[in-house]
Design a protein around this motif. Structure first.
Motif, PDB file in Angstrom:
ATOM      1  N   GLY A  21       8.443   8.907  -2.952  1.00  0.00           N
ATOM      2  CA  GLY A  21       9.477   7.896  -2.720  1.00  0.00           C
ATOM      3  C   GLY A  21       9.205   7.093  -1.459  1.00  0.00           C
ATOM      4  N   GLY A  22       8.783   7.768  -0.400  1.00  0.00           N
ATOM      5  CA  GLY A  22       8.439   7.063   0.834  1.00  0.00           C
ATOM      6  C   GLY A  22       7.238   6.160   0.660  1.00  0.00           C
ATOM      7  N   TRP A  24       6.341   4.738  -2.150  1.00  0.00           N
ATOM      8  CA  TRP A  24       6.787   3.611  -2.970  1.00  0.00           C
ATOM      9  C   TRP A  24       7.558   2.606  -2.111  1.00  0.00           C
ATOM     10  N   GLN A  25       8.445   3.084  -1.256  1.00  0.00           N
ATOM     11  CA  GLN A  25       9.201   2.182  -0.391  1.00  0.00           C
ATOM     12  C   GLN A  25       8.263   1.450   0.572  1.00  0.00           C
ATOM     13  N   GLY A  26       7.271   2.154   1.078  1.00  0.00           N
ATOM     14  CA  GLY A  26       6.300   1.510   1.961  1.00  0.00           C
ATOM     15  C   GLY A  26       5.505   0.440   1.250  1.00  0.00           C
ATOM     16  N   LEU A  28       6.542  -1.301  -1.299  1.00  0.00           N
ATOM     17  CA  LEU A  28       7.420  -2.439  -1.557  1.00  0.00           C
ATOM     18  C   LEU A  28       7.605  -3.290  -0.303  1.00  0.00           C
ATOM     19  N   GLU A  29       7.607  -2.649   0.852  1.00  0.00           N
ATOM     20  CA  GLU A  29       7.780  -3.395   2.098  1.00  0.00           C
ATOM     21  C   GLU A  29       6.480  -4.028   2.584  1.00  0.00           C
TER      22      GLU A  29
END
Length: 59
Positions: A21-22, A24-26, A28-29
């Motif tokens: 999850g981290g 994936w969030q990274g 996306l950012e």
């Protein structure tokens, strides 16, 4: 004797989920992480699937 499956496996999978999850969030950012991940995957596949070259030993 306590059972490792009762405590370790759920925590292990929860940690894997948090890590993914981290990541994936990274990604996306910071879209360049997509390119880095693709480069790592393609490079690993190339190293695994490329035919091996035999090197002659010089005497």
């Amino acid at each position: 004797m306590w059972n490792l499956g009762d405590s370790f496996l759920p925590a292990f999978w929860q940690g894997i989920g948090m890590m993914l999850g981290g990541l994936w969030q990274g990604m996306l950012e910071s879209p360049w992480l997509f390119a880095l991940l693709a480069f790592i995957i393609v490079g690993g596949l190339y190293l695994e699937l490329a035919p091996r070259r035999r090197r002659r030993r010089s005497r």
